[in-house]
Write an enzyme that holds these catalytic residues in place. Structure first.
Site, PDB file in Angstrom:
ATOM      1  N   ASN A 194       0.803  -1.323   0.069  1.00  0.00           N
ATOM      2  CA  ASN A 194      -0.003  -0.027   0.023  1.00  0.00           C
ATOM      3  C   ASN A 194       0.910   1.242  -0.044  1.00  0.00           C
ATOM      4  OD1 ASN A 194      -2.463   1.674   0.107  1.00  0.00           O
ATOM      5  ND2 ASN A 194      -1.889   1.951   2.490  1.00  0.00           N
ATOM      6  N   GLU A 195       1.133   1.756  -1.092  1.00  0.00           N
ATOM      7  CA  GLU A 195       1.945   3.070  -1.405  1.00  0.00           C
ATOM      8  C   GLU A 195       3.194   2.845  -1.157  1.00  0.00           C
ATOM      9  OE1 GLU A 195       0.023   6.336   0.798  1.00  0.00           O
ATOM     10  OE2 GLU A 195      -1.499   6.179  -0.470  1.00  0.00           O
TER      11      GLU A 195
END
Length: 179
Positions: free
Chosen positions: A60-61
């Site tokens: 995530n990111e």
């Protein structure tokens, strides 16, 4: 059902196995027969029927070469045991720029299935990008628009407000997502 597994801190490659095992255990918990170790746990929690999870997000990111190396290890292990699971990868924390371009380039090379893009930008950016996906390659990885928000006073500022301009620009952007 979808689930996201965040690779978290930058774990040395030789210490990645427990994290990969956690992802595999999660899939077994969600989809395993009641005779499996994690299927039994789910059953004991009151849900004997599998959840029929189809997607799992890895990261995530995260971005850059370290993410890609780790993603490949997750992908190899997950698809070895669960070839039907669709893996959602990430293109980093931004919808453009060096990290974004690198992530997409590398994920295309390894035939990633779905790439999660995040957009936290000004209302003007959302209006200017309402046609963003009109020219995306339809033969490459699919896009999951996992997070977005028009930011009224700058990216990730505590003073951001939900304004009519933000809502309208997000709606315009969503018409492009729908197309």
């Amino acid at each position: 059902m979808a689930c996201q597994f965040n690779t978290g801190e930058l774990v040395p490659m030789d210490q990645l196995d427990p994290y990969i095992q956690d992802a595999l255990d999660l899939i077994e918990f969600a989809n395993g027969d009641t005779s499996t170790a994690w299927g039994k746990v789910r059953t004991n929690m009151g849900h004997p029927e599998p959840f029929h999870m189809k997607y799992i997000g890895v990261g995530n990111e995260q971005w850059g070469p370290e993410y890609i190396k780790r993603y490949k290890e997750f992908e190899k292990a997950i698809h070895a045991m669960y070839p039907y699971i669709i893996i959602i990868s990430g293109s980093g924390p931004f919808p453009d720029g060096e990290y974004f371009e690198y992530g997409w380039e590398e994920l295309k090379k390894i035939n990633a299935q779905i790439v999660d893009e995040h957009y936290y930008r000004s209302p003007e950016w959302f209006l200017e990008n309402a046609n963003r996906y009109d020219s995306y390659n339809r033969n490459g990885p699919k896009v999951f628009a996992g997070e977005y928000a028009a930011q009224s006073k700058g990216i990730a500022k505590e003073s951001n407000e939900n304004t009519w301009e933000c809502a309208l620009s997000e709606a315009a952007f969503m018409t492009g997502l729908e197309r």
